[in-house]
Design an enzyme around this catalytic site. Structure first.
Site, PDB file in Angstrom:
ATOM      1  N   ASP A   4      48.859 122.059 -34.208  1.00 28.18           N
ATOM      2  CA  ASP A   4      49.572 120.801 -34.008  1.00 28.18           C
ATOM      3  C   ASP A   4      51.065 120.953 -34.260  1.00 28.18           C
ATOM      4  O   ASP A   4      51.527 121.959 -34.815  1.00 28.18           O
ATOM      5  CB  ASP A   4      49.023 119.729 -34.958  1.00 28.18           C
ATOM      6  CG  ASP A   4      47.626 119.273 -34.587  1.00 28.18           C
ATOM      7  OD1 ASP A   4      47.248 119.429 -33.413  1.00 28.18           O
ATOM      8  OD2 ASP A   4      46.921 118.757 -35.475  1.00 28.18           O
ATOM      9  N   TYR A  52      42.823 129.792 -42.631  1.00 24.46           N
ATOM     10  CA  TYR A  52      43.972 128.897 -42.760  1.00 24.46           C
ATOM     11  C   TYR A  52      44.357 128.807 -44.235  1.00 24.46           C
ATOM     12  O   TYR A  52      43.495 128.874 -45.122  1.00 24.46           O
ATOM     13  CB  TYR A  52      43.637 127.489 -42.273  1.00 24.46           C
ATOM     14  CG  TYR A  52      43.636 127.307 -40.781  1.00 24.46           C
ATOM     15  CD1 TYR A  52      44.790 126.903 -40.110  1.00 24.46           C
ATOM     16  CD2 TYR A  52      42.474 127.501 -40.037  1.00 24.46           C
ATOM     17  CE1 TYR A  52      44.781 126.711 -38.736  1.00 24.46           C
ATOM     18  CE2 TYR A  52      42.459 127.308 -38.661  1.00 24.46           C
ATOM     19  CZ  TYR A  52      43.616 126.908 -38.029  1.00 24.46           C
ATOM     20  OH  TYR A  52      43.603 126.720 -36.657  1.00 24.46           O
TER      21      TYR A  52
END
Length: 243
Positions: A52, A110
């Site tokens: 994003d 992540y």
């Protein structure tokens, strides 16, 4: 026709995410333009993870097809000269023609970064400033419930188009590094905003708002309303994709 795999790092601050948009600056758009300029033919990459706006990456992956005779391991060196300063190709190699960066991955890692205590101006770009003190031990206790194969509907943002919400988390841990609290999550795949919702939930645990064992109930509820807030994008880093 040859298929070339690229490992890409970027500072997501000034990008409107990964995916190409005709009227916005994106990682995919810049990469397509750089490769097209170098190879003198239109190139459209296939990416592994559509990060994003504001999200950073140390090891996102993309592939493209070409008839060029440039050695696979030289594309990074050649194309980096055409890329902006906030993104670079870390490595490149030739792979099998049917290799797919999204469907062939085994796991992704992540990290989510939070800052506690004193904050400096640059911190705002790469971490979430959290004013409370965070109990890392309690956050680790809660993170342990994430490990395994679960329905992660509670950590699935509205607008997620995934066909199902079953994912496997191989490892989830929290550590302190100076002023930073870093959440690391490794899994076979992630739902839209899943890691950021996990981070928001673990922040609530660390701040004492919910007990660590509540994480088990949140997972079993399969209800987004039961989990914590979605953490802001600037603290999220795609660290690695393993094939």
């Amino acid at each position: 026709m040859r298929r070339i795999k690229l490992v890409i790092a970027y500072d997501g601050t000034n990008f409107h995410g990964w995916q190409y948009q005709p009227d916005a600056r994106t990682v995919e758009g810049e990469l397509n333009a750089a490769l097209t300029g170098f190879l003198k033919t239109t190139i459209q990459v296939i990416g592994a993870s559509r990060t994003d706006a504001g999200v950073h990456a140390c090891g996102n992956v993309a592939v493209f097809d070409t008839e060029s005779t440039v050695p696979g391991d030289r594309f990074g060196f050649a194309v980096n000269r055409n890329l902006p300063e906030d993104m670079k190709i870390v490595s490149s190699e030739e792979v099998a023609p049917d290799f797919h960066p999204r469907y062939d991955s085994h796991h992704k890692t992540y990290e989510y970064h939070m800052i506690t205590g004193e904050i400096f101006p640059t911190d705002r770009l790469y971490a979430w400033y959290v004013w409370e003190e965070l109990d890392v031990d309690k956050m680790n206790e809660a993170a342990a419930y994430l490990v395994g194969k679960h329905d992660f509907s509670s950590f699935r943002a509205a607008g997620c188009v995934a066909k199902d919400s079953i994912r496997t988390i191989f490892d989830a841990n929290v550590r302190r590094d100076g002023r930073q609290v870093i959440i690391s999550v490794t899994g076979d795949g992630f739902l839209y905003n899943m890691v950021r919702i996990i981070a928001g939930t673990l922040r609530n645990v660390g701040a004492g708002r919910i007990a660590p064992e509540k994480m088990k109930d949140i997972i079993e509820a399969a209800d987004r309303k039961e989990a914590g807030p979605t953490a802001p994008p600037q603290g999220l880093f795609l660290k690695e994709i393993v094939y």
